[in-house]
Write an enzyme that holds these catalytic residues in place. Structure first.
Site, PDB file in Angstrom:
ATOM      1  N   LYS A   1      -0.336   2.783  13.211  1.00  0.00           N
ATOM      2  CA  LYS A   1      -1.479   2.039  14.099  1.00  0.00           C
ATOM      3  C   LYS A   1      -0.712   1.265  15.135  1.00  0.00           C
ATOM      4  O   LYS A   1      -1.630   0.939  15.995  1.00  0.00           O
ATOM      5  CB  LYS A   1      -2.514   1.423  13.180  1.00  0.00           C
ATOM      6  CG  LYS A   1      -2.966   2.317  12.171  1.00  0.00           C
ATOM      7  CD  LYS A   1      -3.768   3.445  12.992  1.00  0.00           C
ATOM      8  CE  LYS A   1      -4.557   4.313  12.145  1.00  0.00           C
ATOM      9  NZ  LYS A   1      -5.037   4.135  10.780  1.00  0.00           N
TER      10      LYS A   1
ATOM     11  N   CYS B   1     -13.797   6.179   5.318  1.00  0.00           N
ATOM     12  CA  CYS B   1     -15.197   6.837   5.251  1.00  0.00           C
ATOM     13  C   CYS B   1     -14.983   8.480   5.228  1.00  0.00           C
ATOM     14  O   CYS B   1     -15.704   9.262   5.741  1.00  0.00           O
ATOM     15  CB  CYS B   1     -15.763   6.506   6.824  1.00  0.00           C
ATOM     16  SG  CYS B   1     -16.432   4.824   6.665  1.00  0.00           S
TER      17      CYS B   1
ATOM     18  N   ALA C   1      -5.924   1.825  -2.537  1.00  0.00           N
ATOM     19  CA  ALA C   1      -4.579   2.365  -3.013  1.00  0.00           C
ATOM     20  C   ALA C   1      -4.407   3.732  -2.313  1.00  0.00           C
ATOM     21  O   ALA C   1      -5.328   4.435  -1.826  1.00  0.00           O
ATOM     22  CB  ALA C   1      -4.432   2.410  -4.384  1.00  0.00           C
ATOM     23  N   ARG C   2      -2.984   3.864  -1.972  1.00  0.00           N
ATOM     24  CA  ARG C   2      -2.771   5.377  -1.413  1.00  0.00           C
ATOM     25  C   ARG C   2      -1.619   6.239  -1.928  1.00  0.00           C
ATOM     26  O   ARG C   2      -0.703   5.716  -2.785  1.00  0.00           O
ATOM     27  CB  ARG C   2      -2.341   4.601   0.167  1.00  0.00           C
ATOM     28  CG  ARG C   2      -3.611   3.943   0.909  1.00  0.00           C
ATOM     29  CD  ARG C   2      -3.396   4.045   2.120  1.00  0.00           C
ATOM     30  NE  ARG C   2      -4.683   3.245   2.920  1.00  0.00           N
ATOM     31  CZ  ARG C   2      -5.146   4.083   3.759  1.00  0.00           C
ATOM     32  NH1 ARG C   2      -4.848   4.959   4.623  1.00  0.00           N
ATOM     33  NH2 ARG C   2      -6.541   3.442   4.382  1.00  0.00           N
TER      34      ARG C   2
ATOM     35  N   GLY D   1       0.266  -0.250   6.353  1.00  0.00           N
ATOM     36  CA  GLY D   1      -0.901  -0.169   7.717  1.00  0.00           C
ATOM     37  C   GLY D   1      -0.284  -1.722   8.584  1.00  0.00           C
ATOM     38  O   GLY D   1      -0.796  -1.706   9.696  1.00  0.00           O
TER      39      GLY D   1
ATOM     40  N   TYR E   1       2.514  -3.800   3.298  1.00  0.00           N
ATOM     41  CA  TYR E   1       1.674  -2.931   3.362  1.00  0.00           C
ATOM     42  C   TYR E   1       1.851  -1.887   4.433  1.00  0.00           C
ATOM     43  O   TYR E   1       1.990  -2.361   5.806  1.00  0.00           O
ATOM     44  CB  TYR E   1       0.177  -3.348   3.436  1.00  0.00           C
ATOM     45  CG  TYR E   1      -0.917  -2.281   3.530  1.00  0.00           C
ATOM     46  CD1 TYR E   1      -1.229  -1.334   2.719  1.00  0.00           C
ATOM     47  CD2 TYR E   1      -1.753  -2.482   4.866  1.00  0.00           C
ATOM     48  CE1 TYR E   1      -2.180  -0.299   3.007  1.00  0.00           C
ATOM     49  CE2 TYR E   1      -2.590  -1.158   4.909  1.00  0.00           C
ATOM     50  CZ  TYR E   1      -2.784  -0.460   4.264  1.00  0.00           C
ATOM     51  OH  TYR E   1      -3.772   0.846   4.418  1.00  0.00           O
TER      52      TYR E   1
ATOM     53  N   HIS F   1      -8.490   8.093  16.696  1.00  0.00           N
ATOM     54  CA  HIS F   1      -8.476   7.760  15.294  1.00  0.00           C
ATOM     55  C   HIS F   1      -9.094   9.079  14.811  1.00  0.00           C
ATOM     56  O   HIS F   1     -10.427   8.821  14.456  1.00  0.00           O
ATOM     57  CB  HIS F   1      -8.923   6.576  14.907  1.00  0.00           C
ATOM     58  CG  HIS F   1      -8.844   6.150  13.491  1.00  0.00           C
ATOM     59  ND1 HIS F   1      -9.591   5.168  12.700  1.00  0.00           N
ATOM     60  CD2 HIS F   1      -7.710   6.240  12.766  1.00  0.00           C
ATOM     61  CE1 HIS F   1      -9.093   4.974  11.782  1.00  0.00           C
ATOM     62  NE2 HIS F   1      -8.119   5.746  11.573  1.00  0.00           N
TER      63      HIS F   1
END
Ligand code: SPV
Ligand code: MN
Length: 664
Positions: free
Chosen positions: A247, A293, A408-409, A240, A238, A269
């Site tokens: 990150k 968000c 999901a991206r 991330g 993943y 961020h």
């Protein structure tokens, strides 16, 4: 305080390469002529040693050097299809990559900062002692690339030459990770040595997915070596957890801003976006929101989109606040992206022209991606993040499996997004930020928009973000404090970071202070005397909240002073709503801006209690909470726990007559 280059350099220790001669000898052994020639252009010794040690440690069969040339970028795409990390889709330039069903988000339980004895990290983060991390890396990363090709890329986190841009190496066996880096970051191979000199440092990221089997996931780790600005990631895919240019390096940038560039820089961020105001002027915003968000959506609302995830901010010589996006693409959540709410992104995703890597969506029998909330008709079956899928399929607990994973991206370059202002995004001087926003996922407390009275109150809005759990972290649940929406990425104690925020926004050098505001899109009918947990607002209202802040930044709208800050007047909002073709009933305004004092007081108590447990929190935070509490209690004493806007106006008028500040 954080000390750089302290303790053993784990990568060098496990790799064992000490000199540039040894490094070059290893390159000869592992690279073909072409890749050797590419590496020979890099002269920075530290970088050569990092690369050599990554090769020596992971022991790949061969090395591919990605210079960012068209040919190299193309080769990475091909390698990914050949290797099977991605599958091609019928739409030109589109591919699908699936992460293992158990690794659909950041693995926060297996993510650690590497620390030296006695070093403090955020109480909200996990840490591992240097010696233990060394043992772990030696055990699991030595030889992890056997049988594979190791890819080495040279990137810049920001427009080349920008004050806050930092170069970084991405070294990985994953073609998907390198392909993603090619889309999301700027290449700096041609000027890598120069940029390292200018920036004074660079970041290093080493990753291997290993065999990529579910049974290896328990030993997956994400390690961030704060002292050596190096990340290690293993047994995961993943982005991330693996594309630590994102990150991982953001965390290092937060450290640098906090400990080495105090009162000069911040690393946040935040999205960056511009809004066109009256007379065609452009006003730029930077806004924080926790993962999942609506940060990408807010960014897309602007007329001049710059970035959706990260911002490097600094105070320029002329006293303005400037920002750059360290990235050039989005790794965006696709759930609820649809024609109505995200037209620009939807166009890039649904029409030919853009290169897109899809992850963890549903692919139907025609090779078309689908996701929850796309506003389109859904197929009854297909393949998704957990394999074959059909409508009504349930998991082992009998729960329906959604069409697509909520995390999901899509990975897509910003240049394919209609409102991207590439010239501004690439300007090494950055864009001037006039508005800073902070938002969370708050169903019952704060109004849709409010403006801090001064920089201290602004910092406290950031410190007080709260959010319901989202799907971006494996295993997350409940409501969580989300300081600055940056908390998952703040390595050191929150007190240090907070101190840096107060220092930055109060700095005399920051002559043009930004408007600092809170935003909340998640108020429900239920929380305001209605029924059901439906939202009071809708996505397109964001344009109005931002529009009002734009006017406020130019001193064109008056506002109502309350203990928590300034809120908009009805007439101004009505006019802005008319601008988006929407009626704005007074009744809705009342629901949105009436203060529910007990909720706000409870919120302050919760924050204060949590911050009291930490050491060295700047006293200013507690003073601001005390000021707000006193003002809210005075309101409550007079009007009761629910204070209407008319009462807020009356109270503000009264204190003016009495010649004091509206509220203590
Ligand atoms: C987020 O979760 O905040 C993201 C994606 O932007 S990740 O790379 O997982 O951090
Ligand atoms: Mn993010």
């Amino acid at each position: 305080m954080l000390e750089l280059k302290k303790g053993i350099d784990i990568l060098a220790e496990v790799g064992g390469i000490r000199t540039v001669d040894e490094a070059r000898a290893l390159f000869e052994l592992k690279c073909d002529q072409e890749n050797l020639a590419k590496l020979s252009k890099i002269t920075n010794e530290e970088a050569l040693l990092k690369i050599a040690n990554a090769i020596s440690m992971t022991d790949p069969d061969t090395v591919f050097v990605n210079t960012g040339s068209d040919a190299d970028v193309q080769r990475v795409r091909e390698m990914s299809l050949e290797k099977g990390e991605e599958q091609p889709l019928p739409m030109k330039g589109h591919t699908i990559h699936f992460d293992l069903p158990q690794e659909q988000a950041r693995i926060i339980d297996r993510t650690f900062y590497i620390v030296n004895e006695g070093e403090k990290v955020s109480v909200l983060a996990k840490s591992i002692l240097r010696d233990e991390a060394y043992e772990y890396v030696k055990t699991y990363m030595a030889g992890i690339a056997k049988g594979k090709t190791l890819l080495v890329g040279f990137f810049s986190r920001g427009p080349i030459g920008a004050r806050a841009a930092i170069p970084a190496l991405e070294i990985t066996t994953s073609t998907y990770v390198m392909h993603s880096a090619n889309i999301l970051y700027r290449h700096v191979y041609d000027r890598f040595d120069e940029e390292v000199q200018r920036a004074g440092l660079f970041f290093t990221n080493v990753h291997s997915e290993g065999p990529n089997r579910p049974e290896d996931l328990p030993k997956a780790r994400v390690f961030m070596d704060r002292s050596w600005l190096t990340t290690f990631s293993m047994f995961c895919t993943y982005a991330g957890n693996t594309l630590l240019l994102k990150k991982g390096n953001h965390r290092f940038a937060v450290d640098l801003a906090t400990y080495y560039r105090r009162e000069q820089e911040l690393s946040e961020h935040m999205f960056i976006t511009g809004l066109t105001g009256p007379g065609g002027r452009k006003t730029f915003f930077a806004g924080a929101a926790p993962s999942g968000c609506g940060k990408t959506t807010t960014a897309m609302v602007g007329t001049d989109f710059i970035g959706d995830d990260l911002a490097q901010l600094w105070i320029a010589e002329d006293g303005t606040l400037r920002a750059i996006n360290p990235e050039v693409g989005i790794f965006g959540i696709v759930q609820d992206v649809n024609r109505e709410s995200d037209p620009y992104l939807m166009k890039a995703l649904r029409e030919e022209g853009a290169e897109v890597i899809w992850t963890n969506v549903l692919i139907d029998e025609n090779g078309v991606p689908h996701w929850v909330g796309d506003g389109e008709e859904h197929p009854k079956r297909g393949v998704n993040f957990q394999g074959e899928w059909w409508e009504g399929k349930t998991d082992e607990n009998g729960k329906p499996i959604p069409l697509s994973h909520p995390n999901a991206r899509c990975t897509v370059a910003n240049k394919f997004i209609g409102n991207y202002n590439e010239a501004a995004a690439e300007d090494p001087r950055g864009v001037e930020i006039k508005v800073i926003t902070y938002s969370g996922r708050d169903s019952d407390t704060m109004p849709p928009v409010w403006v801090a009275k001064n920089p201290d109150h602004g910092v406290v809005i950031g410190a007080s973000i709260l959010s319901a759990a989202t799907a971006t972290e494996v295993g997350a649940k409940g409501v969580r404090r989300q300081p600055w929406a940056n908390e998952p990425f703040i390595p050191g104690p929150l007190a240090d970071y907070m101190d840096a925020q107060f220092a930055f926004f109060n700095s005399d050098k920051l002559k043009h202070k930004p408007v600092m505001a809170g935003l909340n899109y998640f108020l429900t009918h239920e929380a305001r005397g209605g029924g059901g947990n439906g939202l009071l607002g809708e996505k397109r209202d964001v344009k109005v909240w931002l529009g009002w802040l734009e006017r406020r930044a130019h001193g064109e709208v008056d506002a109502i002073e309350t203990p928590i800050g300034f809120i908009p007047k009805y007439e101004d909002l009505r006019e802005l709503f008319a601008g988006i073709g929407k009626e704005y009933p007074k009744e809705l305004y009342e629901k949105q801006f009436t203060l529910y004092v007990d909720n706000i007081l409870a919120r302050i108590d919760l924050q204060e209690e949590a911050y009291r447990k930490e050491v060295n929190i700047p006293p200013r935070l507690f003073e601001v909470y005390a000021e707000q509490r006193a003002g809210l209690e005075a309101l409550k004493a007079k009007y009761g726990p629910i204070v209407s806007v008319a009462q807020l106006i009356e109270a503000a008028e009264e204190s003016k007559v009495l010649g004091r500040n509206a509220f203590p």
